[in-house]
Design an enzyme around this catalytic site. Structure first.
Site, short mmCIF file in Angstrom:
data_model
loop_
_atom_site.label_atom_id
_atom_site.label_comp_id
_atom_site.label_asym_id
_atom_site.label_seq_id
_atom_site.Cartn_x
_atom_site.Cartn_y
_atom_site.Cartn_z
N PHE A 146 -37.32 -3.47 12.25
CA PHE A 146 -36.85 -3.29 11.50
C PHE A 146 -35.96 -3.64 10.29
O PHE A 146 -34.60 -4.13 10.29
CB PHE A 146 -36.67 -1.82 11.02
CG PHE A 146 -36.63 -0.91 9.48
CD1 PHE A 146 -38.25 -0.58 9.09
CD2 PHE A 146 -35.45 -1.19 9.17
CE1 PHE A 146 -37.99 -0.77 7.59
CE2 PHE A 146 -35.93 -0.30 7.69
CZ PHE A 146 -36.68 0.03 7.24
N ASP A 231 -29.03 -8.58 11.68
CA ASP A 231 -28.87 -7.80 10.45
C ASP A 231 -28.27 -6.30 11.27
O ASP A 231 -28.44 -5.95 12.40
CB ASP A 231 -31.10 -7.06 10.69
CG ASP A 231 -30.52 -6.20 9.49
OD1 ASP A 231 -29.34 -5.65 9.07
OD2 ASP A 231 -31.75 -6.40 9.45
N LYS A 260 -26.27 -0.30 3.92
CA LYS A 260 -25.80 1.30 4.28
C LYS A 260 -24.54 1.37 4.08
O LYS A 260 -23.81 1.86 2.94
CB LYS A 260 -26.64 1.27 5.72
CG LYS A 260 -27.95 0.87 5.03
CD LYS A 260 -28.56 1.83 6.64
CE LYS A 260 -30.14 2.09 6.33
NZ LYS A 260 -31.42 0.90 7.11
C1 LIG Z 1 -31.86 0.02 6.50
C2 LIG Z 1 -31.80 -1.17 7.18
C3 LIG Z 1 -33.08 -2.37 6.62
C4 LIG Z 1 -33.09 -2.12 5.13
O1 LIG Z 1 -32.27 -1.85 4.03
P1 LIG Z 1 -32.26 -0.75 2.66
O2 LIG Z 1 -30.93 -0.71 2.46
O3 LIG Z 1 -33.33 0.66 3.02
O4 LIG Z 1 -33.59 -1.83 1.71
C5 LIG Z 1 -32.61 -3.53 7.10
N1 LIG Z 1 -32.75 -3.59 8.42
C6 LIG Z 1 -32.24 -2.23 9.01
C7 LIG Z 1 -31.61 -3.19 10.49
C8 LIG Z 1 -31.33 -1.35 8.88
O5 LIG Z 1 -31.42 -0.21 9.33
#
Ligand SMILES: *Cc1c(COP(=O)(O)O)cnc(C)c1O
Length: 406
Positions: A146, A231, A260
């Site tokens: 994700f 990520d 986040k």
């Molecule tokens: C939440 C998340 C995203 C996307 O972030 P948004 O602020 O919702 O665009 C990308 N990668 C990971 C691992 C995430 O948990």
């Protein structure tokens, strides 16, 4: 004077309004929240809950942390946005402090996680084109990843519900099984510029790879001269018990993606942090964001980083995570397959769909959400104290008992 109740339509009315005027791209638990403080949130009817989702790790510091609110209001009184057409007095310090914390060289600020991942993809492709001289550089990603919701990013998702009928998609991505070094070795061909990976696949259901996977993957990338891009939007900033999940493997990514919790739970701030070589791929005109690097966001993020360090939240995540795991292990349930995770990024995998459990947990005063249908996330703010972990575990046990007696 209208009283508060008449100002504020009751929960059912608000849900109806949302369903009529808001697009239905989510399927929320039907609690209508009106206020929050620390680990606690209160709905429009006055019921209180422990927030055990933390807005998917955006709330590592809890709701409305006093130091973050102070940073927000202080900065809001001075200057909020300049655009990058001009410089401001917060951005330089934000970049310096974040780069130092990450042990990397250069920061590029954005707002949402998705934008930061897109930024990393652009950095990797340009580096592949210019440094590695690859004609059409490919990026290797993992199944069940994700990385966000843009059209490019969903194009390499393996979740059909994210992709269906949103094509055509951006080419140039190769997907391999997660936690499989042999597959990575095979995938790192001459036309690959980067490997993009989550140190723990949170959205996929809190999938923790084998010990050493991240270390081996990073080493393989280094040996082949390929960028290792982590990520850590969800795992970073103390959630897993280290400042970054990659720290468990002593890995310094070439590009680290954050979001986040970087916004301290009050404001969207994301960034990529990388080596000078990779980040030098950006020159004026090549990338940007109107709100990225605005002084309000930078001031908030600077304070968020300081709070994470001052309050020792990485260690807190380890200790409270161990405590919670221990207490949950005591729970009698016929449907638990496994409780897993790292720090306070925990998941309870069930034999049955988790939605009914999440509804029962809400009734027992714990808010969380199912992920990938059979896993319940348990990810409270990292500021949770020992006593509240006990309270949380008790409430979860009540919710489970109710779900299973129903
Ligand atoms: C939440 C998340 C995203 C996307 O972030 P948004 O602020 O919702 O665009 C990308 N990668 C990971 C691992 C995430 O948990």
């Amino acid at each position: 004077m209208p009283n508060q109740a008449s100002d504020h339509p009751a929960a059912d009315a608000l849900i109806k309004i949302e369903d009529e005027f808001g697009a239905h791209n989510y399927d929320p638990i039907d609690v209508v929240l009106a206020s929050g403080a620390g680990i606690w949130v209160t709905d429009v009817e006055g019921a209180t809950y422990i927030d055990a989702l933390s807005a998917y790790s955006s709330l590592n510091l809890g709701h409305r942390h006093p130091r973050i609110l102070a940073a927000l209001t202080e900065q809001a009184k001075r200057l909020t946005i300049t655009s990058r057409a001009f410089r401001n007095d917060q951005l330089p310090l934000f970049c310096e402090e974040l780069a130092t914390l990450c042990g990397l060289d250069v920061v590029l600020p954005m707002n949402t996680g998705t934008e930061a991942v897109e930024t990393a993809i652009k950095a990797a492709r340009r580096w592949g084109t210019r440094v590695k001289k690859i004609k059409e550089p490919k990026i290797v990603v993992c199944e069940n990843n994700f990385h966000g919701r843009s059209t490019t990013i969903i194009g390499f998702s393996s979740d059909e519900s994210y992709r269906r009928d949103f094509g055509p998609f951006t080419p140039g991505f190769v997907s391999i099984p997660y936690d499989d070094i042999a597959a990575l070795e095979r995938a790192l061909t001459d036309d690959v510029c980067a490997f993009l990976v989550e140190p723990i696949q949170a959205e996929a259901g809190i999938i923790v790879p084998k010990t050493g996977y991240i270390r081996d993957a990073a080493k393989l990338c280094k040996d082949r001269g390929i960028l290792f891009v982590a990520d850590e939007i969800q795992t970073g900033l103390a959630r897993t018990g280290k400042m970054f999940a990659c720290d468990y493997d002593d890995v310094k990514p070439d590009v680290l993606i954050l979001g986040k919790a970087l916004g301290g739970g009050v404001y969207p701030v994301s960034a990529i942090v990388g080596t000078r070589e990779v980040m030098s791929m950006f020159d004026p005109g090549s990338h940007g964001s109107t709100w990225g690097g605005n002084p309000l966001g930078c001031a908030i993020a600077r304070e968020a980083l300081r709070v994470i360090v001052d309050e020792n939240l990485a260690q807190a995540a380890t200790e409270r995570g161990d405590q919670l795991t221990y207490e949950l292990a005591d729970m009698r349930s016929r449907n638990i397959v496994e409780i897993r995770g790292q720090g306070l990024l925990l998941g309870v995998e069930l034999k049955v769909p988790a939605r009914k459990y999440c509804e029962a947990l809400a009734k027992a005063g714990v808010l969380t959400k199912e992920t990938h249908s059979h896993v319940i996330r348990i990810c409270p703010p990292l500021i949770i104290d020992e006593e509240d972990v006990e309270e949380l575990a008790e409430r979860i046990a009540v919710g489970f008992a109710n779900a299973e007696s129903a």
